[in-house]
Design a protein around this motif. Structure first.
Motif: not given
Length: 245
Positions: A177, A179, A200-201, A206
């Motif tokens: 994901e 960010t 991102a995740k 993190d």
């Protein structure tokens, strides 16, 4: 850790392909000689490759491993790693393209880049540092090579960011994901240059990626990826590399 390795490599290849500006040459992906014959600790001495791919447009240089040192004259840099690092072995490197395409299956980027010729010459992981380093080669056609000759490092990163929506979608297919994704000025090999920074995740953790593009080396463009989980150590990782002739 294996799941994280797959995600790290997927991220690297997504950005490598996007670094071609969507102009990747279509054709058959060749099975090229990978780094080692098995996953080995950085203290062992093994050749990074035994042979280079035949009949390239330019002489294609491959990196070499000696102990914990990886040196790549074609790329122009090397790195010395301590015994907390492990080099990914030959079979896993050779299997990476299939793994990556499966992870990105259904994304628009995967559809556009189907058949691109690419391979990973170097991949190292440190479970202790929760970090990864790798170098990916991506074949360029003549028009792409000529275009990259006239672009500055900043413009190359800008061109890559032009594919941001495609990359974010491909990341999502791989469970990443995004960010933030932006260009950043960093010190690499003793000089200021531009790189692509992605935050991102991954499974709630993190994840930080810093990537350097070199598409002027010859028939194959290069993407060096420095990535870490939990804490952002990407610039520290990039600072481990030194220039070689």
């Amino acid at each position: 850790m294996k799941k994280f390795v797959i995600l790290l490599l997927t991220a690297a290849l997504c950005l490598t392909l996007a670094g071609c500006g969507g102009e990747a040459e279509r054709g058959t992906v060749e099975a090229l000689p990978p780094v080692t014959t098995e996953a080995v600790p950085a203290t062992e001495t093994v050749p990074a490759t035994e042979t280079a791919p035949a009949e390239t447009e330019d002489s294609l240089g491959m990196g070499t491993l000696e102990g914990g040192s990886y040196v790549n004259s074609y790329a122009g840099y090397g790195v010395d790693l301590d015994d907390s690092w492990v080099f990914v072995g030959a079979q896993e490197l050779q299997d990476l393209p299939d793994t990556v395409w499966e992870a990105m299956d259904g994304s628009e980027l995967a559809e556009q880049m189907e058949g691109v010729e690419q391979f990973t010459d170097f991949q190292a992981e440190s479970a202790e540092k929760m970090a990864s380093l790798n170098l990916v080669y991506s074949k360029q056609d003549l028009s792409a090579r000529l275009a990259f000759q006239i672009l500055s490092d900043e413009e190359v990163v800008d061109a890559t960011l032009g594919q941001k929506d495609l990359m974010v979608e491909a990341y999502g297919k791989a469970g990443i994901e995004v960010t933030a994704m932006e260009k950043t000025a960093v010190t690499f090999l003793g000089r200021e240059t531009w790189a692509l920074k992605t935050t991102a995740k991954v499974q709630g953790m993190d994840y930080y990626v810093l990537q350097f593009f070199n598409y002027r080396a010859g028939a194959y463009g290069l993407t060096l990826t420095c990535a870490s989980f939990v804490d952002d150590r990407t610039e520290e990782l990039a600072g481990m590399f030194y220039e070689v002739n």
